[in-house]
Design a protein around this motif. Structure first.
Motif, PDB file in Angstrom:
ATOM      1  N   ALA A   1      34.485  15.464  45.353  1.00  0.00           N
ATOM      2  CA  ALA A   1      34.521  16.656  44.498  1.00  0.00           C
ATOM      3  C   ALA A   1      33.533  16.530  43.350  1.00  0.00           C
ATOM      4  O   ALA A   1      32.869  17.505  42.971  1.00  0.00           O
ATOM      5  N   GLY A   2      33.416  15.335  42.772  1.00  0.00           N
ATOM      6  CA  GLY A   2      32.477  15.135  41.686  1.00  0.00           C
ATOM      7  C   GLY A   2      31.035  15.357  42.107  1.00  0.00           C
ATOM      8  O   GLY A   2      30.266  16.012  41.392  1.00  0.00           O
ATOM      9  N   LEU A   3      30.660  14.829  43.266  1.00  0.00           N
ATOM     10  CA  LEU A   3      29.298  15.025  43.765  1.00  0.00           C
ATOM     11  C   LEU A   3      28.987  16.507  43.958  1.00  0.00           C
ATOM     12  O   LEU A   3      27.926  16.989  43.552  1.00  0.00           O
ATOM     13  N   VAL A   4      29.916  17.210  44.580  1.00  0.00           N
ATOM     14  CA  VAL A   4      29.701  18.638  44.849  1.00  0.00           C
ATOM     15  C   VAL A   4      29.645  19.431  43.549  1.00  0.00           C
ATOM     16  O   VAL A   4      28.772  20.287  43.348  1.00  0.00           O
ATOM     17  N   LEU A   5      30.585  19.163  42.653  1.00  0.00           N
ATOM     18  CA  LEU A   5      30.612  19.866  41.368  1.00  0.00           C
ATOM     19  C   LEU A   5      29.321  19.633  40.592  1.00  0.00           C
ATOM     20  O   LEU A   5      28.706  20.583  40.080  1.00  0.00           O
ATOM     21  N   GLY A   6      28.915  18.381  40.486  1.00  0.00           N
ATOM     22  CA  GLY A   6      27.704  18.063  39.743  1.00  0.00           C
ATOM     23  C   GLY A   6      26.480  18.738  40.330  1.00  0.00           C
ATOM     24  O   GLY A   6      25.652  19.298  39.601  1.00  0.00           O
ATOM     25  N   ALA A   7      26.368  18.697  41.651  1.00  0.00           N
ATOM     26  CA  ALA A   7      25.208  19.301  42.315  1.00  0.00           C
ATOM     27  C   ALA A   7      25.167  20.810  42.106  1.00  0.00           C
ATOM     28  O   ALA A   7      24.111  21.377  41.793  1.00  0.00           O
ATOM     29  N   LEU A   8      26.307  21.470  42.240  1.00  0.00           N
ATOM     30  CA  LEU A   8      26.342  22.925  42.100  1.00  0.00           C
ATOM     31  C   LEU A   8      26.049  23.365  40.670  1.00  0.00           C
ATOM     32  O   LEU A   8      25.271  24.298  40.446  1.00  0.00           O
ATOM     33  N   VAL A   9      26.670  22.698  39.704  1.00  0.00           N
ATOM     34  CA  VAL A   9      26.449  23.084  38.309  1.00  0.00           C
ATOM     35  C   VAL A   9      24.998  22.854  37.918  1.00  0.00           C
ATOM     36  O   VAL A   9      24.368  23.705  37.266  1.00  0.00           O
ATOM     37  N   ALA A  10      24.431  21.732  38.323  1.00  0.00           N
ATOM     38  CA  ALA A  10      23.037  21.442  37.990  1.00  0.00           C
ATOM     39  C   ALA A  10      22.100  22.465  38.623  1.00  0.00           C
ATOM     40  O   ALA A  10      21.155  22.941  37.980  1.00  0.00           O
ATOM     41  N   LEU A  11      22.353  22.811  39.880  1.00  0.00           N
ATOM     42  CA  LEU A  11      21.505  23.779  40.568  1.00  0.00           C
ATOM     43  C   LEU A  11      21.539  25.134  39.875  1.00  0.00           C
ATOM     44  O   LEU A  11      20.488  25.740  39.591  1.00  0.00           O
ATOM     45  N   VAL A  12      22.731  25.609  39.568  1.00  0.00           N
ATOM     46  CA  VAL A  12      22.872  26.916  38.929  1.00  0.00           C
ATOM     47  C   VAL A  12      22.269  26.895  37.526  1.00  0.00           C
ATOM     48  O   VAL A  12      21.554  27.823  37.130  1.00  0.00           O
ATOM     49  N   ALA A  13      22.539  25.831  36.770  1.00  0.00           N
ATOM     50  CA  ALA A  13      22.050  25.762  35.394  1.00  0.00           C
ATOM     51  C   ALA A  13      20.528  25.751  35.339  1.00  0.00           C
ATOM     52  O   ALA A  13      19.920  26.445  34.509  1.00  0.00           O
ATOM     53  N   VAL A  14      19.898  24.993  36.213  1.00  0.00           N
ATOM     54  CA  VAL A  14      18.435  24.936  36.213  1.00  0.00           C
ATOM     55  C   VAL A  14      17.849  26.268  36.659  1.00  0.00           C
ATOM     56  O   VAL A  14      16.889  26.775  36.058  1.00  0.00           O
ATOM     57  N   ARG A  15      18.415  26.857  37.698  1.00  0.00           N
ATOM     58  CA  ARG A  15      17.898  28.135  38.185  1.00  0.00           C
ATOM     59  C   ARG A  15      18.002  29.225  37.116  1.00  0.00           C
ATOM     60  O   ARG A  15      17.071  29.999  36.916  1.00  0.00           O
ATOM     61  N   LEU A  16      19.137  29.287  36.431  1.00  0.00           N
ATOM     62  CA  LEU A  16      19.331  30.326  35.424  1.00  0.00           C
ATOM     63  C   LEU A  16      18.544  30.052  34.143  1.00  0.00           C
ATOM     64  O   LEU A  16      18.140  30.990  33.444  1.00  0.00           O
ATOM     65  N   GLY A  17      18.358  28.786  33.831  1.00  0.00           N
ATOM     66  CA  GLY A  17      17.732  28.455  32.559  1.00  0.00           C
ATOM     67  C   GLY A  17      16.229  28.296  32.584  1.00  0.00           C
ATOM     68  O   GLY A  17      15.598  28.210  31.519  1.00  0.00           O
ATOM     69  N   THR A  18      15.622  28.278  33.778  1.00  0.00           N
ATOM     70  CA  THR A  18      14.189  28.007  33.855  1.00  0.00           C
ATOM     71  C   THR A  18      13.357  29.062  33.128  1.00  0.00           C
ATOM     72  O   THR A  18      12.422  28.725  32.389  1.00  0.00           O
ATOM     73  N   GLY A  19      13.684  30.331  33.322  1.00  0.00           N
ATOM     74  CA  GLY A  19      12.912  31.388  32.670  1.00  0.00           C
ATOM     75  C   GLY A  19      12.929  31.293  31.161  1.00  0.00           C
ATOM     76  O   GLY A  19      11.875  31.200  30.517  1.00  0.00           O
ATOM     77  N   PRO A  20      14.122  31.298  30.539  1.00  0.00           N
ATOM     78  CA  PRO A  20      14.185  31.186  29.082  1.00  0.00           C
ATOM     79  C   PRO A  20      13.557  29.887  28.560  1.00  0.00           C
ATOM     80  O   PRO A  20      12.866  29.901  27.535  1.00  0.00           O
ATOM     81  N   MET A  21      13.794  28.778  29.257  1.00  0.00           N
ATOM     82  CA  MET A  21      13.236  27.508  28.789  1.00  0.00           C
ATOM     83  C   MET A  21      11.720  27.475  28.926  1.00  0.00           C
ATOM     84  O   MET A  21      11.030  26.862  28.098  1.00  0.00           O
ATOM     85  N   THR A  22      11.186  28.151  29.937  1.00  0.00           N
ATOM     86  CA  THR A  22       9.734  28.211  30.089  1.00  0.00           C
ATOM     87  C   THR A  22       9.107  28.941  28.905  1.00  0.00           C
ATOM     88  O   THR A  22       8.095  28.502  28.341  1.00  0.00           O
ATOM     89  N   ARG A  23       9.711  30.066  28.523  1.00  0.00           N
ATOM     90  CA  ARG A  23       9.193  30.810  27.369  1.00  0.00           C
ATOM     91  C   ARG A  23       9.305  29.994  26.090  1.00  0.00           C
ATOM     92  O   ARG A  23       8.393  29.985  25.246  1.00  0.00           O
ATOM     93  N   LEU A  24      10.432  29.287  25.946  1.00  0.00           N
ATOM     94  CA  LEU A  24      10.617  28.454  24.760  1.00  0.00           C
ATOM     95  C   LEU A  24       9.615  27.311  24.728  1.00  0.00           C
ATOM     96  O   LEU A  24       9.036  27.006  23.681  1.00  0.00           O
ATOM     97  N   SER A  25       9.378  26.702  25.872  1.00  0.00           N
ATOM     98  CA  SER A  25       8.427  25.586  25.936  1.00  0.00           C
ATOM     99  C   SER A  25       7.027  26.040  25.553  1.00  0.00           C
ATOM    100  O   SER A  25       6.309  25.353  24.813  1.00  0.00           O
ATOM    101  N   GLY A  26       6.632  27.209  26.060  1.00  0.00           N
ATOM    102  CA  GLY A  26       5.317  27.740  25.707  1.00  0.00           C
ATOM    103  C   GLY A  26       5.193  27.996  24.224  1.00  0.00           C
ATOM    104  O   GLY A  26       4.158  27.706  23.611  1.00  0.00           O
ATOM    105  N   ALA A  27       6.260  28.524  23.624  1.00  0.00           N
ATOM    106  CA  ALA A  27       6.228  28.805  22.187  1.00  0.00           C
ATOM    107  C   ALA A  27       6.184  27.522  21.366  1.00  0.00           C
ATOM    108  O   ALA A  27       5.448  27.419  20.385  1.00  0.00           O
ATOM    109  N   LEU A  28       6.948  26.510  21.783  1.00  0.00           N
ATOM    110  CA  LEU A  28       6.995  25.257  21.039  1.00  0.00           C
ATOM    111  C   LEU A  28       5.663  24.526  21.081  1.00  0.00           C
ATOM    112  O   LEU A  28       5.313  23.809  20.133  1.00  0.00           O
ATOM    113  N   ARG A  29       4.935  24.705  22.155  1.00  0.00           N
ATOM    114  CA  ARG A  29       3.632  24.040  22.242  1.00  0.00           C
ATOM    115  C   ARG A  29       2.614  24.631  21.266  1.00  0.00           C
ATOM    116  O   ARG A  29       1.569  24.041  21.033  1.00  0.00           O
TER     117      ARG A  29
END
Length: 215
Positions: A158-186
């Protein structure tokens, strides 16, 4: 919540006691210190991503954050399920090789396996080839938790599955906002900020940005 894998738990812990001392000691070391390997990998991909484009850096920066989110989800689930540790609950089982956590430090799901599963997937989203390294490490971490006697097999699965799913969803949802933030911070004038996010790809360099996990 109970699952009928106590027999498998007994088989694995009996097997653990039949292994050579160096195997038992190695498992005891890995089951606690092995997570530091994932920390080192997160640091390595962050350092490399400092010279990549904003999207690549964003995914590398999100990877440990997504794994931390998976850990929080695991802790919340533990507080709901409140399953006792097998080293305390399974009658007739071999003594655990690791110290049995105190009552109230619940068993389901395994935090270690959750972190390992989340790390394996998050790092693979940064660079797909890393999956050949991170997946075996995550599986070894999960197995070690049963091997030393502090988790049921279903806890680590259960831990492996939970960790994999949460990480996948979090990265997919957060990539756009984090990309914009990274560009601004640079573009920041603060030296510390610019060191953390890195210089990025030199002007005029050919873009090699690709979707997460396709590198």
């Amino acid at each position: 919540m109970t699952f009928d894998d106590t027999a498998l738990y007994r088989d694995i812990t009996d097997f653990a006691h039949d292994t050579p001392m160096w195997v038992r000691e190695g498992a005891g070391l890995w089951t606690e210190a092995g997570l530091l390997v994932f920390v080192a990998l997160f640091a390595a991909v962050w350092w490399r991503a400092r010279r990549d484009g904003p999207r690549a850096f964003a995914i590398a920066a999100l990877a440990p954050l997504a794994t931390a989110g998976a850990y929080v989800c695991s802790e919340l689930l533990k507080s709901v399920v409140t399953q006792e540790r097998p080293c305390r609950a399974v009658a007739g089982a071999a003594a655990s090789l690791a110290a049995c956590p105190p009552h109230g430090d619940w068993s389901f799901p395994s935090n270690h396996a959750t972190i390992a599963g989340g790390s394996a997937v998050a790092l693979a989203l940064v660079r797909r080839a890393l999956l050949w390294l991170t997946a075996p490490l995550a599986l070894l971490m999960a197995f070690s938790r049963v091997f030393v006697g502090v988790h049921y097999p279903h806890d680590v699965l259960a831990g492996l599955v939970l960790g994999a799913l949460v990480a996948l969803v979090a990265v997919r949802l957060g990539t756009g906002p984090m990309t914009r933030l990274s560009g601004a911070l640079r573009g920041s004038s603060a030296p510390v900020v610019r060191w953390v996010v890195g210089p990025g790809r030199p002007a005029g360099a050919r873009s090699r940005e690709v979707p997460a996990g396709r590198r």
